[in-house]
Design a protein around this motif. Structure first.
Motif, mmCIF file in Angstrom:
data_model
loop_
_atom_site.group_PDB
_atom_site.id
_atom_site.type_symbol
_atom_site.label_atom_id
_atom_site.label_comp_id
_atom_site.label_asym_id
_atom_site.label_seq_id
_atom_site.Cartn_x
_atom_site.Cartn_y
_atom_site.Cartn_z
ATOM 1 N N CYS A 97 18.868 -23.911 17.591
ATOM 2 C CA CYS A 97 18.221 -22.972 16.889
ATOM 3 C C CYS A 97 16.987 -22.352 17.277
ATOM 4 O O CYS A 97 16.699 -23.199 18.379
ATOM 5 N N ALA A 104 13.506 -20.671 15.513
ATOM 6 C CA ALA A 104 12.983 -20.109 14.350
ATOM 7 C C ALA A 104 12.063 -18.965 14.822
ATOM 8 O O ALA A 104 11.836 -17.897 13.782
ATOM 9 N N GLY A 158 17.116 -14.990 11.968
ATOM 10 C CA GLY A 158 18.217 -15.984 11.627
ATOM 11 C C GLY A 158 18.323 -17.068 12.578
ATOM 12 O O GLY A 158 19.489 -17.526 12.522
ATOM 13 N N ASP A 217 17.446 -19.873 12.681
ATOM 14 C CA ASP A 217 17.156 -21.348 12.186
ATOM 15 C C ASP A 217 18.482 -21.471 11.200
ATOM 16 O O ASP A 217 18.112 -22.641 10.281
ATOM 17 N N GLN A 218 19.444 -20.686 11.051
ATOM 18 C CA GLN A 218 20.521 -20.747 10.349
ATOM 19 C C GLN A 218 21.128 -22.126 10.349
ATOM 20 O O GLN A 218 21.725 -22.880 9.239
ATOM 21 N N PRO A 250 17.920 -24.601 8.253
ATOM 22 C CA PRO A 250 16.866 -23.802 7.888
ATOM 23 C C PRO A 250 15.580 -24.679 7.606
ATOM 24 O O PRO A 250 15.643 -25.597 6.877
ATOM 25 N N GLY A 251 14.721 -24.371 7.944
ATOM 26 C CA GLY A 251 13.234 -24.672 7.787
ATOM 27 C C GLY A 251 12.979 -26.042 8.612
ATOM 28 O O GLY A 251 11.783 -26.414 8.471
ATOM 29 N N CYS A 305 18.107 -29.033 16.120
ATOM 30 C CA CYS A 305 18.033 -29.383 14.414
ATOM 31 C C CYS A 305 17.931 -30.934 14.441
ATOM 32 O O CYS A 305 18.869 -31.864 14.992
#
Length: 726
Positions: free
Chosen positions: A292, A294, A298, A300-301, A304-305, A318
């Motif tokens: 990922c 950020a 997109g 961090d699909q 997410p977060g 991740c």
């Protein structure tokens, strides 16, 4: 050696060797593949940290990885001549001539030599980006227009256009709006910052300089911020940050000690001071090998977060789920379908033995032997076997005399059996195992559901073993006191065919229980202190930050939490109650690097620290607060409160808080670059800054709150309060 080369040609891998020189598998000739692409040479100083691919384009070019420098897994070093100095670590190396120093490591593969035409005679990248014929359309760069010299602490904004020399003063700020710019020179002298709103193209004819402790920061996607330098000098100073794309084909690029560089850089040559970091994560692109990013649209699909931000260990990955204690149990449900029994009169052979005396005369004894023809079909689903121990029912000895008249009155004497005379229809409900034993076959039925047996007005005989039944004329039967084990209903000599299927279904339900950390605090904790006498200007930011020191750590991981945090004070008669994000601090015996990230999903700080060997304090929690109006100096009292908890008893915690003021800041906490520890070697920030320092915004610190500005990036600590977890 020839045998090894043959194996390489057939792509057969020998795990017994650390690395084997092999023929080139096509090292990339794409300029975008390389984070650092230099025409002539790359020279790094000791302790450099590189997470991208590095290439030297020209034949006879030099790539020198200095001592104690580290290249991230999966990354390539490509050059005609490559030197890996003492105790340095490379991964994949492509070289014609290789020098490997003492204790130097190649953790991946070595390709030597590089197959022509690369370096014999062509450059690495074709078409050659350093050929003036291939320069971007902005070259040659022209400039002209007003000069602009920012004063100390001055913030100003420029719109797209052509300028002379533009400089940012100490602790000043320049904002460039989206568009295209031409500068004769663009300079940040010291402690300043340039903030570029993407998309933007910045063309510099002569000198591009980001001075010491300064920042060049994109607002938007870093990939959309392009700096082109035609001159001979481009520099990113010590303790500074740069994020964007730099193309300086004629320049010597100098990167100072402990600088943090993210993005794509092309220059004639590169020279660094000690311990810079070159990062790909956060460059606005989801690169190969990254889970990922950020900063990319997109990017961090995958999580997410919670994507680990650039500049942190395991960046652009991740994170795994937090450790939990899970208790699993299964619930087994056994259901029995309806069983239909059809009784058809037939010839049944039954052996009945009479051994117990009876009062009934037996003038005409007859022995009837019947062979029961019994079919039983049992279907079990789920492969589950249920075993129920036989149930023994004991009936107190009773004596009963009953005269029963039936179509053929039967007197039954059972040896070691139970005889029950039922004078009227009876319903018996049992939950037990019913076992019927015949001479020729044995049928066992296991019943978990309730079984209802209806007996007509007749005599019921339980036969646990082969028996003899004597049938005579109408008589009177006297049954002696007996003990009942199992009940079987006999209406006549019949054959029982079980045509239906008894189906046992087992359903397993998993139950997950999550165990939360037990609170081991006698009461919430709070520390009251005050601000210094410096007024705080409207729209500036107060960086509240706290630190802790934990004792009593053992050899196992320990997690400390700090929840329900608030900061309370009054300014100019206006009360403020600020909610501070929760914090989780894990001391791990396997951690080798201290890290701090902010989880935007759970809205909490997550810090992982080595269990031992740390000097000084460790970061606890932080809050950025933008001042809504001019605050007076000397605000008093200021109280920080919260509740500690731990998953391990016996630890003691000492904590304190502080606050500093910044003219420019961010509420995107992962962009701050928070230093997790005081220790000057335990994190990626090898400096003497205190834990809680926002490394990416040091250029904008000023006096106020509990700080004095200058090099005081966190402020002076309050008094210390201790909390114990017995």
């Amino acid at each position: 050696m020839n045998h090894r080369m043959i194996l390489c040609l057939t792509c057969f891998l020998w795990s017994a060797f650390d690395f084997v020189p092999r023929l080139a598998l096509g090292q990339s000739r794409d300029p975008e593949y390389y984070q650092l692409l230099m025409r002539d040479q790359v020279r790094t100083k000791g302790g450099s940290h590189i997470t991208g691919n590095v290439g030297v384009n020209a034949p006879q070019g030099l790539l020198n990885l200095s001592h104690y420098s580290v290249v991230a897994d999966g990354r390539d070093l490509v050059g005609d001549l490559v030197r890996i100095q003492n105790s340095a670590r490379a991964v994949n190396v492509f070289a014609n001539i290789l020098h490997q120093g003492n204790l130097a490591t190649i953790a991946g593969t070595l390709t030597q030599p590089i197959s022509p035409p690369i370096y014999a005679p062509e450059p690495l990248v074709v078409p050659d980006p350093f050929d003036p014929a291939n320069f971007p359309p902005a070259f040659p760069i022209t400039c002209g227009g007003p000069d602009r010299a920012g004063a100390t602490r001055e913030s100003f904004v420029l719109t797209p256009g052509s300028y002379g020399t533009v400089s940012v003063g100490s602790n000043g700020k320049l904002t460039l709006q989206p568009g295209t710019y031409e500068f004769c020179s663009l300079l940040v002298v010291k402690y300043g910052g340039i903030f570029v709103e993407a998309p933007a193209t910045i063309n510099v004819r002569d000198v591009f300089l980001v001075g010491s402790s300064s920042a060049f920061v994109p607002v938007g996607n870093p990939r959309d911020v392009q700096v082109n330098v035609q001159g001979y000098l481009a520099r990113v100073g010590s303790y500074s940050t740069f994020n964007g794309r730099l193309f300086a084909p004629n320049a010597k690029l100098r990167v100072g000690g402990l600088a943090l560089v993210t993005g794509h850089m092309v220059a004639r040559r590169l020279q660094t001071d000690a311990r810079p970091s070159f990062l790909t994560c956060g460059n606005g692109t989801l690169d190969g090998g990254e889970q990922c990013d950020a900063s990319a649209p997109g990017g961090d699909q995958a999580c997410p977060g919670s994507c680990v931000p650039f500049g942190q260990p395991n960046e652009c990955t991740c994170p795994g789920p937090p450790p939990t204690t899970t208790t699993s149990s299964s619930i087994t449900t056994t259901s029995v379908t309806t069983t239909t029994t059809t009784s058809t009169p037939t010839t049944t052979v039954t052996t009945t033995t009479t051994s117990t005396p009876t009062t009934a005369p037996n003038p005409n004894p007859t022995t009837t032997t019947t062979q029961p023809i019994t079919t039983s079909t049992t279907t079990t689903l789920g492969g589950t076997t249920t075993t129920i121990a036989p149930t023994t029912t004991t009936t107190e000895p009773t004596t009963s005399s009953t005269t029963t008249t039936t179509l053929a009155v039967t007197t039954t004497t059972v040896g070691a059996t139970t005889t029950t005379t039922t004078p009227a229809p009876t319903t018996t409900t049992t939950v037990a195992t019913t076992t019927t034993i015949a001479q020729a076959s044995t049928t066992t039925t296991t019943t978990l559901a309730v079984t209802t047996t209806t007996v007509a007005a007749t005599t019921t005989t339980t036969t646990p073993a082969p028996t003899t039944t004597t049938t005579v004329a109408a008589t009177t039967t006297t049954v002696q006191a007996t003990t009942t084990f199992t009940t079987t209903t006999t209406l006549a000599v019949t054959t029982t065919t079980v045509a239906a299927t008894t189906t046992t279904t087992t359903t397993t339900v998993s139950t997950t229980t999550t165990t939360t950390l037990p609170l081991c605090v006698p009461a919430p904790t709070s520390i009251t202190s005050n601000f210094n006498g410096t007024p705080i200007q409207k729209d500036s930011f107060i960086w509240f930050n706290s630190v802790l020191k934990v004792q009593g750590l053992g050899s196992n991981p320990v997690t400390i939490r700090f929840d329900s945090q608030t900061i309370q004070f009054s300014a100019a008669g206006n009360p403020f109650v600020l909610n501070v994000p929760s914090a989780s601090i894990t001391f791990s015996p396997t951690a080798t690097l201290a890290t701090t990230t902010f989880n935007t999903v759970t809205n909490e700080w997550e810090t992982v620290l080595p269990s031992s060997g740390l000097a000084g304090n460790d970061f606890l929690s932080g809050l950025a607060f933008q001042v809504p109006f001019n605050f007076p100096g000397g605000i008093n009292p200021v109280t920080w409160s919260g509740t500690f908890s731990s998953d391990t008893p016996g630890v003691s915690i000492n904590w304190a808080w502080t606050a500093a003021v910044y003219t420019t800041f961010s509420t995107n906490y992962n962009s701050l670059g928070v230093k997790p520890v005081d220790d000057n070697m335990a994190s990626v920030y090898h400096n003497s800054d205190h834990a809680g320092t926002p490394e990416n915004f040091k250029a904008f610190v000023t006096g106020g709150a509990r700080g004095g500005g200058g090099s005081d990036f966190t402020g002076s600590l309050s008094g210390t309060t201790g909390v114990s977890c017995p």
